[in-house]
Design a protein around this motif. Structure first.
Motif, mmCIF file in Angstrom:
data_model
loop_
_atom_site.group_PDB
_atom_site.id
_atom_site.type_symbol
_atom_site.label_atom_id
_atom_site.label_comp_id
_atom_site.label_asym_id
_atom_site.label_seq_id
_atom_site.Cartn_x
_atom_site.Cartn_y
_atom_site.Cartn_z
ATOM 1 N N TYR A 238 0.833 -1.200 0.000
ATOM 2 C CA TYR A 238 0.000 0.000 0.000
ATOM 3 C C TYR A 238 0.869 1.252 0.000
ATOM 4 C CZ TYR A 238 -3.295 3.608 1.430
ATOM 5 O OH TYR A 238 -4.033 4.770 1.496
ATOM 6 N N GLY A 239 1.915 1.224 0.800
ATOM 7 C CA GLY A 239 2.779 2.396 0.930
ATOM 8 C C GLY A 239 3.419 2.811 -0.382
ATOM 9 N N THR A 240 3.794 1.844 -1.200
ATOM 10 C CA THR A 240 4.450 2.210 -2.458
ATOM 11 C C THR A 240 3.448 2.500 -3.577
ATOM 12 O OG1 THR A 240 4.725 -0.099 -3.143
ATOM 13 C CG2 THR A 240 6.504 0.881 -1.853
ATOM 14 N N ASP A 241 2.313 1.798 -3.579
ATOM 15 C CA ASP A 241 1.273 2.146 -4.568
ATOM 16 C C ASP A 241 0.828 3.588 -4.355
ATOM 17 O OD1 ASP A 241 1.197 -0.287 -5.846
ATOM 18 O OD2 ASP A 241 -0.697 -0.959 -4.970
ATOM 19 N N LYS A 242 0.565 3.891 -3.107
ATOM 20 C CA LYS A 242 0.066 5.230 -2.792
ATOM 21 C C LYS A 242 1.198 6.256 -2.911
ATOM 22 C CE LYS A 242 -3.580 7.453 -1.614
ATOM 23 N NZ LYS A 242 -4.812 7.428 -2.423
ATOM 24 N N GLY A 243 2.391 5.863 -2.565
ATOM 25 C CA GLY A 243 3.529 6.773 -2.694
ATOM 26 C C GLY A 243 3.730 7.201 -4.139
#
Lengths: 601, 601
Positions: B400-405
């Protein structure tokens, strides 16, 4: 090496079966667009795009354009030769007016050419693409002399065109432009100023470049009401209609961009360049919007294009690459691993790609038909209806189409795993190229405000109400068919979300316009989701009818139905979430002032 | 030139106020992490990251790494000198064990360093980052001799480390690897094979490079159960512990990538290279997962990092660039146009950036604390609880952190309009660099399957049930406070969506595991949304308590509350849409076979 096969079957399906173009045969120009002619254009241009334009796409990315010390610009290997072929085959003339050497066929066919071009090679497609925008402005606002001087050679492709709007300090807010136009004794103007981000501003692909330039005459109002449009040819056209004296417009530099390297994005310096006013003084903004609307639809098509080519390559990779085993047990037990195509998360991404690109293609071609009807429908009422509808759809096609196009291209790159990040595989280029489409010809934030701030409210909301009626009727009809009913019910739910969001805007935006601004982007996406849903309902209806006749290629229609079901399952739910965000209004969005955004130490 | 200011105030807020690190002072290592020490590390390293690493970020992108004919690799200008400074200041030693020369402080502080590094210069950060992963594996599985030989110099930064997993035909599916390890008479192994995508595989920044390599011994099972881990130093360590004879491992080429150009992504050729087994034969996968879990958290931090630096630059641009007028009337009537900061759609994007980065920072630092508690909590039960929770959180932080990042970095680029697409402004680099984080150390599709296929089901779902209890209790408590209650109620709704989605999996995935696979990605996002919601509720609680004491910097806490409200308004609604998609199951996702994806002519 990346692949591209023009989706000719799908295109013919939309034109012949969904739009039923033959039924418009009584309108001018449509009579020559016979099914045979459509097949020929679609298939032949598909071949050209796949065989000539696609193979030089990656070369264009790697080489980029080169500016030489004399200000001249060389395009990547193969671009000039490909444009020569494009010109010689007359592909740019298809939907242009016959009086200027065009073939006068429907824009629907022009859009097919735009799509295949933008998909095979977006950077290449911008050379004829910008020309099309400039042609539109000259057709609408040019004097008969200007039209005669420029249009035949721009339409034939001997010359190309550009749009010069942006300056270093001014993009969206055109009231700020500083480029000056001083009237001269001979009726021309001396244009002086700097324009930036000028796509196809200088190149080696044509004998002349016809710049359309926004500038201010002396004493003009200091706002968008003081802008005039000028035509400034690179070579001043001589008495015989040929390029003559070199004009005072030069390429100062080429930008280093994230993508579309094959297109020369120029800083253009105008130094007492000779220009002629197009249309009336201080009415340049209206002329600019004619170019812009054509260009915005073209940019929406780019969103489709990069999603499409990325999708095709992702499918090929997913069928070839083997990692792991199907969750339901080995699909190919004799091999050491299954193709990654078996994994539901990979299939989800591919289905997203398929559902978006086919839905978006239907939307773009329907949009093209609306453009045609704007000019050619039989009654004034029909023309006005089409005009209102395409006005509403233009920001959706541009804004939603490119946001989603970028997201899909990114997901298709994801299918490749680590190889997707390596340039030689080509997926990075699709993502980098797709990215610009969200930005240029009015950022997607501007599209959202155009939709919500202008188009929704025009004529007391007549256009969106007509849209609601149209889609409501189609849903009601589809509910009577057992194949279509479950899809129609899901679409109705999403439509209800859009209607509720529209109502919320009506009830709240007057009191505080920031409520509109803070939700406009979400609204544009809701409308994109619902509109593609309508396209899928229409395609599902056609497929259902076709299947009733037990056609030879039943699998094509069955695939359409399955993809329509996926669309309803997986795209529509976002409409509800977006509505909830929109209805939270501007309060939390605008709560914080400048100082709250500083990074505190 | 792009800016970066380390968010030191926010970091201290999370560590001192939200996590209340001081309350863990009774645990080993935590006693030295006094508030003074925390301030010093945060502020001093923040300065180093902003002043030394950030200024060479764009240089790294433009120059990339160069491989010379002898196989040596030169890093971009300034990288070697910056790493010398990093090493001399001992920044890499902070949270490493004291017995090998580390300072033994909590991972929370190590994460601060990872964040600031990844934000200032992601490509640079990967040199020490991969080293950290290799250190973890050697600490967990290395023999005492191996630990003594390698760890002190890897921890000090004299030597760096790598992880060699991927081969041309095999990334995710490690059972397919072909690299061979032949046992030698002296107890070592001769390693032969080709590894690709090896970050920091070869460079000029350290005296030795310690490669950890997955390979197969003769006769090993033909699956992931036949993989062993080997340590293969670039220079074989001599009797004095210094780099000696050159080993048979060389960089064959450097990949041309979309981003992280400053990091040398190498094809590594092993040709009878001397290696030593780490841990037990055929148990390499477990050792690999130790490296991998550390690396996955580090990659999640990269998602935060690129979003953060892009956000800071977008704020600066939005305050500087003037276009148009506020919808509510001119904000600065004396100027010709308002800063674009006044436009709600720009503010929406900036608030998205602020809400994500601060929420994600809290999540990463809480994750770091869980890592610490895994080792250091007082009771076995507490250690096991922390281990289960961080196991659950790792795919969420990474996926989630990298998709959203990436999405946030893209939106921050959007704030710049056309300038965002021009490389010199730096925004393109943030997007291109952020993109890799969704792919490497297990694609985000793999993270989703790790979460849904493994972590949710472990111990009969104990971890996720514990997560639900924890968040449920915090929501219940917050409902008793009038400031927090509206936020808690919105979070509860999103939590209900996650619980419903969990239940749907339980009821359907046994019958057809594709239902799990087709929804896993959506589930991971739901959980990311809910977890960041929990972080915001916690931060809002701390802020509310702080404000009750009328603190000097009340505006900091008021800003936290306003941002928390925005998060609840604008991030949580997606949970409902994602659940609906998930509950549509695998039927429409898996309906179509291979032939339906071909582009029909």
């Amino acid at each position: 090496m990346p692949i591209y096969n023009a989706p000719t079957r799908d295109t013919r399906f939309v034109i012949n079966e969904m739009l039923d173009l033959a039924s418009y045969g009584n309108l001018p120009g449509f009579e020559s667009a016979t099914p045979d002619m459509i097949d020929t254009v679609v298939n032949e241009y598909g071949k050209f795009a796949s065989e000539v334009l696609a193979p030089i796409n990656q070369i264009g990315d790697q080489q980029g354009c080169t500016r030489h010390n004399d200000g001249s610009v060389t395009t990547p290997d193969g671009f000039k030769e490909a444009f020569d072929q494009y010109r010689e085959s007359g592909w740019g003339t298809i939907s242009q007016p016959e009086e200027f050497g065009g073939q006068g066929m429907p824009h629907v066919l022009g859009f097919v050419i735009e799509e295949f071009t933008a998909t095979a090679n977006q950077a290449f497609g911008m050379y004829p693409g910008l020309t099309t925008g400039a042609i539109s402005a000259l057709i609408a606002k040019g004097s008969p002399e200007q039209q005669e001087m420029y249009l035949p050679k721009m339409i034939s492709g001997e010359w190309t065109g550009t749009m010069n709007l942006t300056e270093p300090h001014c993009g969206t807010d055109l009231g700020l432009i500083r480029t000056k136009a001083e009237p001269q004794a001979d009726g021309s103007y001396a244009i002086t100023g700097t324009k930036i981000f000028i796509s196809a501003g200088e190149h080696d692909m044509a004998d002349n470049i016809i710049h359309l330039v926004l500038a201010k005459t002396p004493g003009a109002p200091d706002s968008t009401k003081g802008i005039s449009l000028f035509v400034v040819p690179k070579f001043i056209v001589d008495e015989d209609g040929n390029p003559g004296e070199r004009n005072g417009v030069t390429c100062g530099s080429i930008e280093h961009k994230m993508g579309i390297h094959g297109n020369a994005t120029c800083v253009m310096n105008y130094d007492d360049a000779k220009g002629w006013m197009v249309g009336e003084e201080n009415k340049g903004l209206a002329a600019m919007f004619i170019m812009m609307n054509a260009a915005r639809l073209g940019v929406g098509i780019q969103g489709l294009g990069q999603a499409e080519v990325a999708y095709q390559n992702a499918v090929a990779y997913a069928l070839d690459r083997r990692q792991g085993r199907a969750l339901t047990g080995p699909a190919e037990p004799e091999a050491k691993a299954d193709p990654i195509f078996v994994h539901p998360d990979v299939r989800r991404m591919l289905m997203d790609g398929k559902a978006f690109t086919e839905g978006m293609r239907a939307l773009c071609l329907w949009g093209a038909l609306l453009v045609d009807l704007t000019h050619k429908a039989q009654t004034e009422e029909e023309r006005a209806e089409a005009d209102a509808l395409i006005g509403l759809m233009t920001p959706v096609i541009k804004g939603y189409g490119t946001d989603k196009g970028y997201a899909i291209a990114t997901d298709m790159q994801q299918v490749f795993g680590g190889h997707g990040y390596i340039e030689e595989w080509g997926m990075s280029q699709y993502v980098r190229d797709a990215r610009i489409a969200q930005i240029y010809e009015g950022t997607n934030g501007i599209q959202a405000m155009d939709l919500c701030g202008r188009k929704l409210a025009q004529n007391g909301g007549a256009a969106v109400q007509a849209f609601f009626r149209m889609i409501g009727e189609e849903i009601a009809e589809a509910k009577g068919n057992e194949t279509l009913a479950p899809m129609a019910e899901k679409l109705e739910k999403a439509l209800n979300e859009q209607q509720a969001a529209t109502m919320w805007f009506m009830q709240n935006a007057m009191q505080n316009p920031n409520h509109l601004g803070a939700g406009a982007h979400h609204y544009m996406h809701i409308m994109g989701i619902v509109t593609l849903g309508l396209m899928w309902l229409r395609m599902a209806k056609v497929a259902t009818e076709a299947l009733a006749g037990s056609p030879e290629d039943a699998s094509f229609y069955e695939t359409k139905l399955a993809t329509a079901r996926y669309y309803m399952d997986r795209f529509l739910p976002d409409a509800g979430a977006l509505r909830h965000k929109l209805e939270s209004g501007a309060d939390s969005t605008m709560a914080l002032g400048e100082e709250a955004f500083a990074t505190a130490a």
